[in-house]
Design an enzyme around this catalytic site. Structure first.
Site, PDB file in Angstrom:
ATOM      1  N   ASP A   1      52.641  51.606 -43.886  1.00  0.00           N
ATOM      2  CA  ASP A   1      52.236  51.183 -42.552  1.00  0.00           C
ATOM      3  C   ASP A   1      51.873  49.704 -42.583  1.00  0.00           C
ATOM      4  O   ASP A   1      51.459  49.171 -43.616  1.00  0.00           O
ATOM      5  CB  ASP A   1      51.031  52.024 -42.109  1.00  0.00           C
ATOM      6  CG  ASP A   1      50.516  51.658 -40.740  1.00  0.00           C
ATOM      7  OD1 ASP A   1      51.328  51.333 -39.855  1.00  0.00           O
ATOM      8  OD2 ASP A   1      49.283  51.713 -40.544  1.00  0.00           O
TER       9      ASP A   1
ATOM     10  N   ASP B   1      49.902  47.804 -39.736  1.00  0.00           N
ATOM     11  CA  ASP B   1      48.591  47.501 -39.152  1.00  0.00           C
ATOM     12  C   ASP B   1      47.504  48.359 -39.794  1.00  0.00           C
ATOM     13  O   ASP B   1      47.576  49.584 -39.793  1.00  0.00           O
ATOM     14  CB  ASP B   1      48.627  47.732 -37.636  1.00  0.00           C
ATOM     15  CG  ASP B   1      49.683  46.872 -36.970  1.00  0.00           C
ATOM     16  OD1 ASP B   1      49.620  45.646 -37.139  1.00  0.00           O
ATOM     17  OD2 ASP B   1      50.573  47.425 -36.307  1.00  0.00           O
TER      18      ASP B   1
ATOM     19  N   ASP C   1      46.774  54.369 -42.451  1.00  0.00           N
ATOM     20  CA  ASP C   1      45.341  54.459 -42.160  1.00  0.00           C
ATOM     21  C   ASP C   1      45.026  55.436 -41.023  1.00  0.00           C
ATOM     22  O   ASP C   1      43.867  55.606 -40.690  1.00  0.00           O
ATOM     23  CB  ASP C   1      44.767  53.077 -41.832  1.00  0.00           C
ATOM     24  CG  ASP C   1      45.384  52.445 -40.597  1.00  0.00           C
ATOM     25  OD1 ASP C   1      46.629  52.493 -40.478  1.00  0.00           O
ATOM     26  OD2 ASP C   1      44.644  51.908 -39.753  1.00  0.00           O
TER      27      ASP C   1
END
Length: 173
Positions: A7, A9, A133
């Site tokens: 990922d 961000d 996240d």
């Protein structure tokens, strides 16, 4: 060769720090990152989360995010051992697409455009590992899910956790 989906961000680009930076620019108040622990991603600030979420639609927000420490070196090393894809659920914020490409070109010039995937939902992603996240991106993942620590997921215990890129390197290199 095993495949890793990473990922952007909150894992490569420090979204929490960017919210803090934008908040300080607007309101003159510096927020300590630890005070965001346990709050939703746009929560934990004195103003309501709608005001914080509006930063996501401002030109430059995605383009100027700080790089998370050690991510560049570890990702470059991972490429020697794995097929690495950067996977970002970017479609929710269409204005971010160009900014994210430019950010990647500046900070990760060694990642080919062919290894960048922008999508709406990550349920389609197939890889051996996913570093993310957000629970929503890991919960349907069929491979080994690695939760990258961020203030909004600090209390999540359902996934193997990596707290920083040094730990990612120790685990996967």
């Amino acid at each position: 060769m095993a495949r890793i989906a990473i990922d952007m961000d909150g894992v490569m680009a420090d979204t929490a720090q960017q919210f803090i930076n934008y908040y300080e620019q607007r309101y003159g108040v510096r927020i300590d990152k630890e005070t965001l622990n346990g709050h939703p991603e746009t929560g934990g600030f004195p103003h309501e989360k709608g005001i914080i979420r509006s930063f996501l639609f401002e030109p430059g927000f995605f383009r100027t995010k700080p790089v998370i420490k050690d991510s560049q070196e570890v990702i470059k090393a991972l490429q020697e051992k794995y097929e690495v894809f950067i996977v970002s659920a970017a479609i929710e914020f269409p204005g971010s697409l160009t900014e994210k490409i430019e950010w990647l070109q500046e900070h990760y010039p060694f990642i080919s455009w062919q290894n960048i995937v922008f999508c709406g939902s990550k349920t389609i992603v197939q890889a051996d590992y996913m570093i993310d996240d957000h629970i929503k991106n890991l919960q349907h993942f069929k491979g080994e899910a690695l939760m990258y620590t961020a203030p909004h997921n600090i209390n999540v215990t359902d996934y193997k956790r990596v707290n920083n890129w040094e730990e990612v390197g120790q685990l996967l290199l």
